[in-house]
Write an enzyme that holds these catalytic residues in place. Structure first.
Site, PDB file in Angstrom:
ATOM      1  N   GLY A  52      37.608  41.139 -50.707  1.00 46.94           N
ATOM      2  CA  GLY A  52      37.350  39.706 -50.551  1.00 46.94           C
ATOM      3  C   GLY A  52      36.658  39.479 -49.221  1.00 46.94           C
ATOM      4  O   GLY A  52      36.627  40.382 -48.379  1.00 46.94           O
ATOM      5  N   LYS A  71      26.356  43.815 -66.732  1.00 45.76           N
ATOM      6  CA  LYS A  71      25.094  44.038 -67.452  1.00 45.76           C
ATOM      7  C   LYS A  71      25.102  45.325 -68.286  1.00 45.76           C
ATOM      8  O   LYS A  71      24.623  45.344 -69.414  1.00 45.76           O
ATOM      9  CB  LYS A  71      23.961  44.071 -66.428  1.00 45.76           C
ATOM     10  CG  LYS A  71      22.583  44.202 -67.002  1.00 45.76           C
ATOM     11  CD  LYS A  71      22.007  42.898 -67.486  1.00 45.76           C
ATOM     12  CE  LYS A  71      21.144  42.216 -66.523  1.00 45.76           C
ATOM     13  NZ  LYS A  71      20.807  40.851 -66.772  1.00 45.76           N
ATOM     14  N   CYS A 109      39.436  47.639 -49.983  1.00 46.25           N
ATOM     15  CA  CYS A 109      38.793  46.880 -48.893  1.00 46.25           C
ATOM     16  C   CYS A 109      39.774  45.856 -48.305  1.00 46.25           C
ATOM     17  O   CYS A 109      40.748  46.235 -47.686  1.00 46.25           O
ATOM     18  CB  CYS A 109      37.496  46.253 -49.402  1.00 46.25           C
ATOM     19  SG  CYS A 109      36.474  45.637 -48.064  1.00 46.25           S
ATOM     20  N   TYR A 110      39.554  44.550 -48.554  1.00 51.06           N
ATOM     21  CA  TYR A 110      40.494  43.553 -48.037  1.00 51.06           C
ATOM     22  C   TYR A 110      41.904  43.840 -48.546  1.00 51.06           C
ATOM     23  O   TYR A 110      42.896  43.648 -47.832  1.00 51.06           O
ATOM     24  CB  TYR A 110      40.038  42.149 -48.465  1.00 51.06           C
ATOM     25  CG  TYR A 110      40.956  41.055 -47.976  1.00 51.06           C
ATOM     26  CD1 TYR A 110      40.843  40.582 -46.680  1.00 51.06           C
ATOM     27  CD2 TYR A 110      41.944  40.529 -48.803  1.00 51.06           C
ATOM     28  CE1 TYR A 110      41.698  39.595 -46.216  1.00 51.06           C
ATOM     29  CE2 TYR A 110      42.804  39.540 -48.347  1.00 51.06           C
ATOM     30  CZ  TYR A 110      42.674  39.077 -47.047  1.00 51.06           C
ATOM     31  OH  TYR A 110      43.520  38.107 -46.597  1.00 51.06           O
ATOM     32  N   SER A 149      15.973  33.286 -72.771  1.00 45.95           N
ATOM     33  CA  SER A 149      15.024  33.483 -71.671  1.00 45.95           C
ATOM     34  C   SER A 149      14.107  34.662 -71.951  1.00 45.95           C
ATOM     35  O   SER A 149      13.130  34.871 -71.243  1.00 45.95           O
ATOM     36  CB  SER A 149      15.798  33.763 -70.386  1.00 45.95           C
ATOM     37  OG  SER A 149      16.425  35.030 -70.493  1.00 45.95           O
ATOM     38  N   GLY A 150      14.475  35.462 -72.969  1.00 49.86           N
ATOM     39  CA  GLY A 150      13.714  36.684 -73.211  1.00 49.86           C
ATOM     40  C   GLY A 150      14.385  37.880 -72.559  1.00 49.86           C
ATOM     41  O   GLY A 150      13.981  39.015 -72.750  1.00 49.86           O
ATOM     42  N   GLY A 151      15.425  37.626 -71.790  1.00 50.62           N
ATOM     43  CA  GLY A 151      16.154  38.712 -71.132  1.00 50.62           C
ATOM     44  C   GLY A 151      17.293  39.203 -72.021  1.00 50.62           C
ATOM     45  O   GLY A 151      17.590  38.615 -73.062  1.00 50.62           O
ATOM     46  N   VAL A 152      17.933  40.263 -71.536  1.00 47.51           N
ATOM     47  CA  VAL A 152      18.954  40.905 -72.367  1.00 47.51           C
ATOM     48  C   VAL A 152      20.189  40.004 -72.579  1.00 47.51           C
ATOM     49  O   VAL A 152      20.727  39.934 -73.691  1.00 47.51           O
ATOM     50  CB  VAL A 152      19.336  42.302 -71.815  1.00 47.51           C
ATOM     51  CG1 VAL A 152      19.872  42.235 -70.418  1.00 47.51           C
ATOM     52  CG2 VAL A 152      20.310  43.008 -72.714  1.00 47.51           C
ATOM     53  N   ASP A 153      20.604  39.258 -71.548  1.00 46.70           N
ATOM     54  CA  ASP A 153      21.872  38.515 -71.661  1.00 46.70           C
ATOM     55  C   ASP A 153      21.802  37.413 -72.710  1.00 46.70           C
ATOM     56  O   ASP A 153      22.643  37.348 -73.616  1.00 46.70           O
ATOM     57  CB  ASP A 153      22.273  37.901 -70.317  1.00 46.70           C
ATOM     58  CG  ASP A 153      22.200  38.900 -69.195  1.00 46.70           C
ATOM     59  OD1 ASP A 153      22.358  40.084 -69.485  1.00 46.70           O
ATOM     60  OD2 ASP A 153      21.982  38.495 -68.041  1.00 46.70           O
ATOM     61  N   SER A 154      20.801  36.539 -72.577  1.00 43.34           N
ATOM     62  CA  SER A 154      20.746  35.432 -73.538  1.00 43.34           C
ATOM     63  C   SER A 154      20.435  35.957 -74.937  1.00 43.34           C
ATOM     64  O   SER A 154      20.908  35.402 -75.931  1.00 43.34           O
ATOM     65  CB  SER A 154      19.721  34.387 -73.094  1.00 43.34           C
ATOM     66  OG  SER A 154      18.447  34.956 -72.946  1.00 43.34           O
ATOM     67  N   HIS A 182      34.282  50.575 -51.489  1.00 36.30           N
ATOM     68  CA  HIS A 182      34.342  50.012 -52.851  1.00 36.30           C
ATOM     69  C   HIS A 182      34.144  51.091 -53.913  1.00 36.30           C
ATOM     70  O   HIS A 182      33.004  51.449 -54.223  1.00 36.30           O
ATOM     71  CB  HIS A 182      33.299  48.893 -52.989  1.00 36.30           C
ATOM     72  CG  HIS A 182      33.694  47.680 -52.234  1.00 36.30           C
ATOM     73  ND1 HIS A 182      34.415  46.665 -52.804  1.00 36.30           N
ATOM     74  CD2 HIS A 182      33.536  47.357 -50.930  1.00 36.30           C
ATOM     75  CE1 HIS A 182      34.666  45.749 -51.892  1.00 36.30           C
ATOM     76  NE2 HIS A 182      34.148  46.144 -50.746  1.00 36.30           N
ATOM     77  N   GLU A 240      34.592  50.809 -56.984  1.00 35.43           N
ATOM     78  CA  GLU A 240      34.195  50.239 -58.266  1.00 35.43           C
ATOM     79  C   GLU A 240      32.684  50.126 -58.429  1.00 35.43           C
ATOM     80  O   GLU A 240      32.200  49.790 -59.497  1.00 35.43           O
ATOM     81  CB  GLU A 240      34.843  48.848 -58.462  1.00 35.43           C
ATOM     82  CG  GLU A 240      34.284  47.716 -57.604  1.00 35.43           C
ATOM     83  CD  GLU A 240      34.833  47.638 -56.176  1.00 35.43           C
ATOM     84  OE1 GLU A 240      35.383  48.640 -55.699  1.00 35.43           O
ATOM     85  OE2 GLU A 240      34.676  46.587 -55.528  1.00 35.43           O
TER      86      GLU A 240
END
Ligand code: XMP
Length: 500
Positions: free
Chosen positions: A25, A353, A56-57, A199-204, A144, A146
């Site tokens: 954090g 992603k 970390c924190y 949007s043409g991107g992978v997510d949408s 980190h 992760e």
């Protein structure tokens, strides 16, 4: 399960976890109201034999709470750092190397350890970066584990979860698909209609394909040309939608309105908020049109929001994550108005992603590789790549041309798929140059190319010098108003991927 920093011990014990991880954090343990762990957590974990790991924190919190000392580090550590194991360790049992590269992001560090703990690794600057109390199964990592750039981080986390804590490894992306589809079935009534901004991107694209699978023609997609798209992007994306995806998509031209809203805005957060708000206006208009022309009741808005968007935009409206800092308001989270007339459907909200790409590739969704492999492109588009006021001069046009030369050069040299994200940035300065024996006073652009797994951390891509030479010459030759090209060699952290 992910719980907020102010969760109670009762809530944790109710869930009866097999392991507990305290995350990192932005705070220092010394500041007033710094987040604490629930009282009694360590005692509960040790009495039940539940392993506890502070990252970390989280590690600093453990050290301080158990009687050790945390102080401001003489030298902060941000980005890549080598660490060395200094003692035999339960946590590193699965890691053979004594030296590993990890990703750091801290200003404080542990100076004295609590009773029962030993240091098992130190950084090359001498900081204590891994500690454990083997008997009580309490561990701390200052770096980190992760993130992708911590070379042995995933191995270490898996060892903690699956060996030290004995948890079985049964999370599957197929289950996410089933669960998200079921949620939509239960949420959306039989007469309700849903809109989605593609949007043409992978997510949408993955989000829309998933929702379409459940709702069929009750899903209506819209592609917004907001004047902030890349070279020929509108035409290219619409063509790919038509060829490869069988989703109904309407293109809306909103460039004039969006640019008018952005005129004179220089502050990155103000720009992001304005863009988020304009997107919502477009969706409202689209829904009103569906009502007026076809009598359809649009109740829901599908967004391809990912978990990193949520983390970096925290605390979003209504969130209880009061201990995170806003890094930037992602247009689809922090830019939403309070009185949003739609309910949200965000099937990817808990994913990163790389997991979205895996979801899209599942046979049930079968999203074409052309979408899956596209570099991410942020919703606010070129507005976060023209620093300052995007409407000044011909900045957007210059940036489009430079970006196109850069991306085509990457494709031509077979580098596009090796890079997570690449783009150009228009800087609000001019420099002196000499072109055709004449003095020029022209634009400066920066190129950025990064490797990453999830956008949360990133490293700059190490091109061969010949490629940089080739691309900088090509840009200055083909884009007349640019006389200087610089390459960004900053990792995330301390930088972010986008410049705004
Ligand atoms: P940063 O710049 O925060 O970006 O390191 C991490 C990833 O997120 C993308 N990004 C966005 N995506 N809406 C989006 O859809 C946004 O407002 C936004 N801001 C950043 C960025 O391109 C990178 O892939």
């Amino acid at each position: 399960m992910l719980l907020p920093g102010d969760v109670t011990l009762d809530r944790i014990t109710e869930l009866n976890p097999k392991a507990v991880i305290l995350s990192g954090g932005p705070n220092s343990v010394h500041v007033k109201d710094a987040p604490q762990m629930p009282a009694g957590l360590v005692d509960w974990c040790t009495s039940k034999g539940v392993p506890l790991l502070g990252i970390c924190y989280g590690m600093q919190l453990l050290v301080q709470a158990l009687g050790g000392k945390v102080e401001q580090a003489e030298k902060s550590e941000y980005g890549r750092m080598a660490i060395r194991t200094t003692a035999a360790s339960l946590l590193y049992e699965a890691v053979d190397e004594h030296v590993q590269q990890v990703w750091m992001s801290h200003g404080d560090e542990a100076k004295t350890l609590p009773k029962g703990f030993e240091t098992v690794a130190t950084s090359e600057q001498g900081a204590i970066v891994a500690i454990e109390n083997r008997q009580q199964k309490i561990f701390g990592l200052q770096y980190h584990p992760e993130v992708q750039h911590s070379e042995k981080g995933m191995e270490t986390l898996k060892h903690f979860l699956f060996s030290v804590a004995g948890i079985s490894q049964d999370w599957k992306i197929e289950n996410v698909l089933e669960e998200e589809m079921e949620k939509i079935r239960l949420q959306v009534g039989p007469e309700d209609h849903v809109i989605c901004a593609l949007s043409g991107g992978v997510d949408s694209t993955v989000a829309a394909t998933l929702v379409h699978k459940v709702l069929g023609d009750r899903l209506h997609c819209v592609f917004v040309d907001n004047g902030l798209l890349r070279y020929k992007e509108g035409e290219r994306v619409m063509e790919t939608f038509e060829k490869h995806l069988h989703l109904p998509v309407t293109k809306v031209d909103d460039a004039e309105r969006m640019l008018a809203r952005l005129k004179g805005k220089k502050d990155p957060e103000a720009k992001r908020k304005a863009i988020g708000a304009e997107f919502i206006e477009v969706f409202k208009d689209f829904a009103a049109k569906l009502k007026a022309e076809r009598g359809l009741n649009v109740k829901y808005l599908v967004q391809g929001t990912l978990y990193p968007d949520v983390i970096e935009s925290c605390p979003p409206p209504g969130s209880n994550q009061k201990h995170s800092h806003t890094i930037k308001s992602h247009h689809n989270v922090g830019g939403l108005p309070k009185d949003l007339q739609f309910k949200l459907i965000e099937p990817l909200r808990e994913l990163f992603k790389d997991e979205v790409r895996a979801l899209g590739r599942l046979p049930a969704l079968n999203v074409p590789e052309a979408f899956i492999k596209r570099h991410p492109f942020p919703g606010p588009g070129l507005a976060v790549r023209v620093l300052g006021d995007v409407t000044e001069g011909n900045a957007l046009e210059v940036l489009r041309q430079v970006d196109e030369v850069f991306i085509q050069a990457l494709r031509e040299k077979g580098l596009y798929d090796k890079i997570w994200q690449a783009f150009a940035v228009f800087l609000p300065i001019k420099s002196v140059g000499v072109q055709g024996d004449q003095r020029t006073h022209s634009h400066v652009v920066a190129l950025r190319a990064v490797t990453s797994a999830d956008g949360m951390t990133a490293d700059w891509y190490q091109f061969e010098p010949q490629f940089l030479q080739y691309v900088s010459t090509k840009i200055c030759n083909e884009v007349r108003s640019v006389n200087r090209v610089v390459y960004d060699i900053t990792s995330k952290p301390p930088g972010t991927i986008e410049w705004e």
